[in-house]
Design a protein around this motif. Sequence first.
Motif, PDB file in Angstrom:
ATOM      1  N   ALA A 117       0.901  13.308  10.587  1.00  0.00           N
ATOM      2  CA  ALA A 117      -0.338  12.690  10.117  1.00  0.00           C
ATOM      3  C   ALA A 117      -0.445  12.767   8.592  1.00  0.00           C
ATOM      4  CB  ALA A 117      -1.534  13.374  10.772  1.00  0.00           C
ATOM      5  N   THR A 118      -0.028  13.883   8.004  1.00  0.00           N
ATOM      6  CA  THR A 118      -0.069  14.018   6.544  1.00  0.00           C
ATOM      7  C   THR A 118       0.870  13.029   5.870  1.00  0.00           C
ATOM      8  OG1 THR A 118      -0.618  16.368   6.736  1.00  0.00           O
ATOM      9  CG2 THR A 118       0.290  15.627   4.638  1.00  0.00           C
ATOM     10  N   ASP A 119       2.064  12.855   6.427  1.00  0.00           N
ATOM     11  CA  ASP A 119       3.032  11.931   5.833  1.00  0.00           C
ATOM     12  C   ASP A 119       2.530  10.490   5.896  1.00  0.00           C
ATOM     13  OD1 ASP A 119       5.863  11.485   4.821  1.00  0.00           O
ATOM     14  OD2 ASP A 119       5.862  10.224   6.611  1.00  0.00           O
ATOM     15  N   ILE A 120       1.944  10.098   7.020  1.00  0.00           N
ATOM     16  CA  ILE A 120       1.451   8.724   7.156  1.00  0.00           C
ATOM     17  C   ILE A 120       0.240   8.499   6.255  1.00  0.00           C
ATOM     18  CG2 ILE A 120       0.454   7.071   8.776  1.00  0.00           C
ATOM     19  CD1 ILE A 120       2.131   8.341  10.967  1.00  0.00           C
ATOM     20  N   ALA A 121      -0.637   9.492   6.159  1.00  0.00           N
ATOM     21  CA  ALA A 121      -1.852   9.331   5.352  1.00  0.00           C
ATOM     22  C   ALA A 121      -1.544   9.210   3.867  1.00  0.00           C
ATOM     23  CB  ALA A 121      -2.792  10.509   5.599  1.00  0.00           C
ATOM     24  N   ASN A 122      -0.406   9.710   3.412  1.00  0.00           N
ATOM     25  CA  ASN A 122      -0.041   9.621   1.994  1.00  0.00           C
ATOM     26  C   ASN A 122       0.495   8.249   1.605  1.00  0.00           C
ATOM     27  OD1 ASN A 122      -0.463  12.060   0.369  1.00  0.00           O
ATOM     28  ND2 ASN A 122       0.801  13.078   1.905  1.00  0.00           N
ATOM     29  N   GLU A 123       0.764   7.388   2.584  1.00  0.00           N
ATOM     30  CA  GLU A 123       1.321   6.075   2.288  1.00  0.00           C
ATOM     31  C   GLU A 123       0.240   5.133   1.754  1.00  0.00           C
ATOM     32  OE1 GLU A 123       4.346   5.030   2.307  1.00  0.00           O
ATOM     33  OE2 GLU A 123       5.350   6.761   3.207  1.00  0.00           O
ATOM     34  N   ASP A 124       0.593   4.382   0.695  1.00  0.00           N
ATOM     35  CA  ASP A 124      -0.238   3.284   0.174  1.00  0.00           C
ATOM     36  C   ASP A 124      -1.672   3.720  -0.101  1.00  0.00           C
ATOM     37  OD1 ASP A 124       1.962   1.622   0.373  1.00  0.00           O
ATOM     38  OD2 ASP A 124       1.463   0.997   2.412  1.00  0.00           O
ATOM     39  N   LEU A 125      -1.833   4.802  -0.824  1.00  0.00           N
ATOM     40  CA  LEU A 125      -3.168   5.212  -1.252  1.00  0.00           C
ATOM     41  C   LEU A 125      -3.580   4.402  -2.481  1.00  0.00           C
ATOM     42  CD1 LEU A 125      -2.902   9.092  -0.905  1.00  0.00           C
ATOM     43  CD2 LEU A 125      -4.264   7.555   0.509  1.00  0.00           C
ATOM     44  N   PRO A 126      -4.866   4.141  -2.662  1.00  0.00           N
ATOM     45  CA  PRO A 126      -5.300   3.379  -3.842  1.00  0.00           C
ATOM     46  C   PRO A 126      -4.966   4.128  -5.131  1.00  0.00           C
ATOM     47  CG  PRO A 126      -7.180   4.305  -2.671  1.00  0.00           C
ATOM     48  CD  PRO A 126      -5.996   4.511  -1.792  1.00  0.00           C
TER      49      PRO A 126
ATOM     50  N   ALA B 296       4.475 -12.148  -9.691  1.00  0.00           N
ATOM     51  CA  ALA B 296       4.236 -11.253  -8.562  1.00  0.00           C
ATOM     52  C   ALA B 296       2.831 -10.671  -8.647  1.00  0.00           C
ATOM     53  CB  ALA B 296       5.270 -10.132  -8.544  1.00  0.00           C
ATOM     54  N   GLU B 297       2.262 -10.381  -7.487  1.00  0.00           N
ATOM     55  CA  GLU B 297       0.930  -9.795  -7.452  1.00  0.00           C
ATOM     56  C   GLU B 297       0.989  -8.339  -7.905  1.00  0.00           C
ATOM     57  OE1 GLU B 297      -0.753 -10.212  -3.639  1.00  0.00           O
ATOM     58  OE2 GLU B 297      -0.753 -12.416  -3.659  1.00  0.00           O
ATOM     59  N   PRO B 298      -0.006  -7.889  -8.649  1.00  0.00           N
ATOM     60  CA  PRO B 298      -0.001  -6.487  -9.096  1.00  0.00           C
ATOM     61  C   PRO B 298      -0.107  -5.527  -7.924  1.00  0.00           C
ATOM     62  CG  PRO B 298      -2.104  -7.542  -9.599  1.00  0.00           C
ATOM     63  CD  PRO B 298      -1.188  -8.627  -9.134  1.00  0.00           C
ATOM     64  N   VAL B 299       0.571  -4.410  -8.036  1.00  0.00           N
ATOM     65  CA  VAL B 299       0.565  -3.390  -6.985  1.00  0.00           C
ATOM     66  C   VAL B 299      -0.603  -2.445  -7.241  1.00  0.00           C
ATOM     67  CG1 VAL B 299       1.881  -1.559  -5.872  1.00  0.00           C
ATOM     68  CG2 VAL B 299       3.063  -3.570  -6.779  1.00  0.00           C
ATOM     69  N   ASP B 300      -1.496  -2.346  -6.249  1.00  0.00           N
ATOM     70  CA  ASP B 300      -2.694  -1.519  -6.399  1.00  0.00           C
ATOM     71  C   ASP B 300      -2.616  -0.216  -5.627  1.00  0.00           C
ATOM     72  OD1 ASP B 300      -3.800  -3.521  -7.964  1.00  0.00           O
ATOM     73  OD2 ASP B 300      -4.686  -4.547  -6.237  1.00  0.00           O
ATOM     74  N   THR B 301      -1.506   0.032  -4.948  1.00  0.00           N
ATOM     75  CA  THR B 301      -1.385   1.252  -4.149  1.00  0.00           C
ATOM     76  C   THR B 301      -0.123   1.999  -4.542  1.00  0.00           C
ATOM     77  OG1 THR B 301      -0.201   0.069  -2.398  1.00  0.00           O
ATOM     78  CG2 THR B 301      -2.607   0.226  -2.202  1.00  0.00           C
ATOM     79  N   SER B 302      -0.084   3.258  -4.177  1.00  0.00           N
ATOM     80  CA  SER B 302       1.091   4.092  -4.413  1.00  0.00           C
ATOM     81  C   SER B 302       1.075   5.234  -3.404  1.00  0.00           C
ATOM     82  CB  SER B 302       1.110   4.642  -5.843  1.00  0.00           C
ATOM     83  OG  SER B 302       0.002   5.495  -6.052  1.00  0.00           O
ATOM     84  N   ARG B 303       2.199   5.904  -3.265  1.00  0.00           N
ATOM     85  CA  ARG B 303       2.292   7.012  -2.327  1.00  0.00           C
ATOM     86  C   ARG B 303       1.719   8.273  -2.961  1.00  0.00           C
ATOM     87  NH1 ARG B 303       4.511   8.871   2.229  1.00  0.00           N
ATOM     88  NH2 ARG B 303       5.208  11.034   2.268  1.00  0.00           N
ATOM     89  N   GLY B 304       0.949   8.998  -2.165  1.00  0.00           N
ATOM     90  CA  GLY B 304       0.381  10.255  -2.630  1.00  0.00           C
ATOM     91  C   GLY B 304       1.263  11.433  -2.264  1.00  0.00           C
ATOM     92  N   ASP B 305       0.895  12.584  -2.771  1.00  0.00           N
ATOM     93  CA  ASP B 305       1.632  13.812  -2.467  1.00  0.00           C
ATOM     94  C   ASP B 305       0.664  14.932  -2.096  1.00  0.00           C
ATOM     95  OD1 ASP B 305       0.476  14.052  -4.917  1.00  0.00           O
ATOM     96  OD2 ASP B 305       2.251  14.829  -5.947  1.00  0.00           O
TER      97      ASP B 305
END
Length: 289
Positions: free
Chosen positions: A168-177, A196-205
């Motif tokens: 659950a922690t690994d999935i929740a870190n995907e594509d965070l604002p 290209a469209e700007p990227v508004d998300t990134s992976r969290g840690d």
Amino acid sequence: MAAKISVGQVPAMFARRQQQVFGVGRRLQSTSTQTQNPAYPLYPSVAQLLREKGIPKTDVSKIPASGPKGRLLKGDVLAYIGQIASDYPATQAATLAKLTHLDLSNIKIAPAPAPAAPAAVEEKPVATPPPMTSVAVSVSLAAVLSAQKKLQDNLGVTVPLSRFLAIATDIANEDLPRLASFKPSADELFDEVLGAEPVDTSRGDYLPELNAIEATQTVRSKPVTEDLIDFLSAEPSKKAAPAAYVEAAPGAASNVFSLTVPVDEQSRAKEFLERIKTLLSVEPVRLVL
């Protein structure tokens, strides 16, 4: 070792092309009395020059030698036949002999440098840590415990609780604002220039802290059974009231997932914790299947 070849050993067709031997009157005598050292052979270039100039082998001992260890040089031969100045080989030999010795007479010990003044210590500004805040979400693990029981009963597989939490922690870190202060990389800016469209998300840690809260206990009282004789006699019963027993509702334990993050990451951290809550509350069995 180079072989000594006289003019007489050269074939006749080549001997006819040799120049005439210069007269003794044209040969200039050098001031040096040293001649070719018989312990060493002639240099190949000197032997070739002697053949070209038609100087017989018997005249080699008459040519003053200025080379190292008494060896004959080409300059000695040219000076002997008068093509260069007679003192040229001796002058060059003296110059080379002088250059072989290092002259240290002009070297002086340099004075010791004055001690440098100590450099002023520059105080580096201490970086002030950003203000921190704590974000927490209460999550019930009843659905996870139920999924564990179903997997054990149906498949005979025991999946630890830590496995559910890790996935659950690994999935929740995907594509965070992304944060408002985030600066895009050069590659992302180049892609935006290309359309290209700007990227508004990134992976969290993020890695949440888990604090368990004791489950709420449910108090149930056993029904009181009144004696029939006491009921007919209309006398109050003297029996003590039955003791109540406590039963904990299964899976009712609540857990607090928390994060300590900088203030500007508060909304991003809250989004992460809400995802954790959804993943562990809605069909958690899908996390491990």
